[in-house]
Design a protein around this motif. Structure first.
Motif: not given
Length: 211
Positions: A1-27
Motif C-alpha cells: 500500500m502506497h501512502p500517497l495513492i488512494c485505495t478507492h480511486c487510485g489517484e496520486w495525492d502529491g500532498v497528503p491530506d490529514t484533514g479527515g482526522g488524526e489517524h486518517l488520510l483523505r483523498c
C-alpha cells in the motif's frame, strides 16, 4: 500500500491530506478517508564519523521490540542520488518508507545525516505526528582524525573532511534555533555502548517509555 495513492480511486495525492482526522488520510480527488497511523519519526542524525552506523546496530538490541531501527544509507542507491533540492527524492522516499513501516504500530528510529530544513518542508512530513532530531557530535579534531582514518575507497579527501567539519559547526550553532530544535549529544569520550544508552534515554523521553 502506497501512502500517497488512494485505495478507492487510485489517484496520486502529491500532498497528503490529514484533514479527515488524526489517524486518517483523505483523498483530494474522491474525498474518501482511509485509516492511516501517524506516529512520531525519531531521527538520530549528525555528521559522518560521529558513530551513527555503529550505534544503530546496538540500538536494535535496545529498541527492537518497540521500534524499527533503520540506517538511512540503506536506500542510498543510484536512482536516488540526484542532488537536486537537497536530495529531495532521497528524503521523500525515506519519509514514505518510514510512514509505511509505522503502519505496523512501531515508530521508526532513522539513523542518518539529516536536518529539519531537509525534511520539514516536504509534503510527506504530514504522514507523521512529529519528527524529532537527536544529533551526534564530536570534537572537531577527533572527528577529522576518524574521517581521515577511513579506507581510501570511501573517498574522504581533505575537501570532504572540511565540508563535514563545517556542517557540524553549523549544526551545533543552529541546533536550538532550528524548527523543531535539534538535541545534541557529544560522542567524543563515549563508547558505542554509552552512546546507545544515551540515545535510548532520549527515545524514551521523546516517544515515551515502554509500559
Amino acid at each position: 500500500m502506497h501512502p500517497l495513492i488512494c485505495t478507492h480511486c487510485g489517484e496520486w495525492d502529491g500532498v497528503p491530506d490529514t484533514g479527515g482526522g488524526e489517524h486518517l488520510l483523505r483523498c483530494s480527488s474522491c474525498g474518501l478517508t482511509r485509516p492511516f497511523l501517524r506516529l512520531p519519526l525519531l531521527c538520530v542524525t549528525g555528521p559522518s564519523g560521529t558513530g551513527k552506523s555503529t550505534v544503530a546496530r546496538k540500538l536494535l538490541d535496545r529498541l527492537g521490540e518497540r521500534f524499527v531501527v533503520l540506517e538511512q544509507d540503506l536506500l542510498w542507491v543510484g536512482g536516488l542520488r540526484d542532488p537536486a533540492e537537497e536530495h529531495r527524492l532521497f528524503r521523500s522516499t525515506w519519509l514514505r518508507t518510514a510512514a509505511m513501516v509505522q503502519q505496523s504500530g512501531r515508530p521508526v528510529v532513522l539513523c542518518g545525516t539529516v536536518a529539519p530544513p531537509e525534511l520539514e518542508p516536504l509534503p510527506e512530513r504530514a504522514l507523521f505526528s512529529g519528527i524529532h532530531y537527536l544529533a551526534l557530535t564530536c570534537d572537531p579534531g577527533v572527528l577529522a582524525g576518524r574521517l581521515r582514518a577511513r579506507p581510501a575507497w570511501r573517498g574522504w579527501d581533505e575537501a570532504r573532511v572540511a565540508e563535514t567539519l563545517e556542517h557540524q559547526e553549523w549544526l551545533v550553532t543552529e541546533a536550538g534555533r532550528l524548527r523543531p530544535p535539534v538535541t545534541l549529544l557529544d560522542t567524543t569520550e563515549a563508547g558505542p555502548g554509552e552512546t546507545a544508552a544515551a540515545i535510548h534515554r532520549w527515545v524514551d523521553a521523546t516517544a515515551g517509555p515502554a509500559d
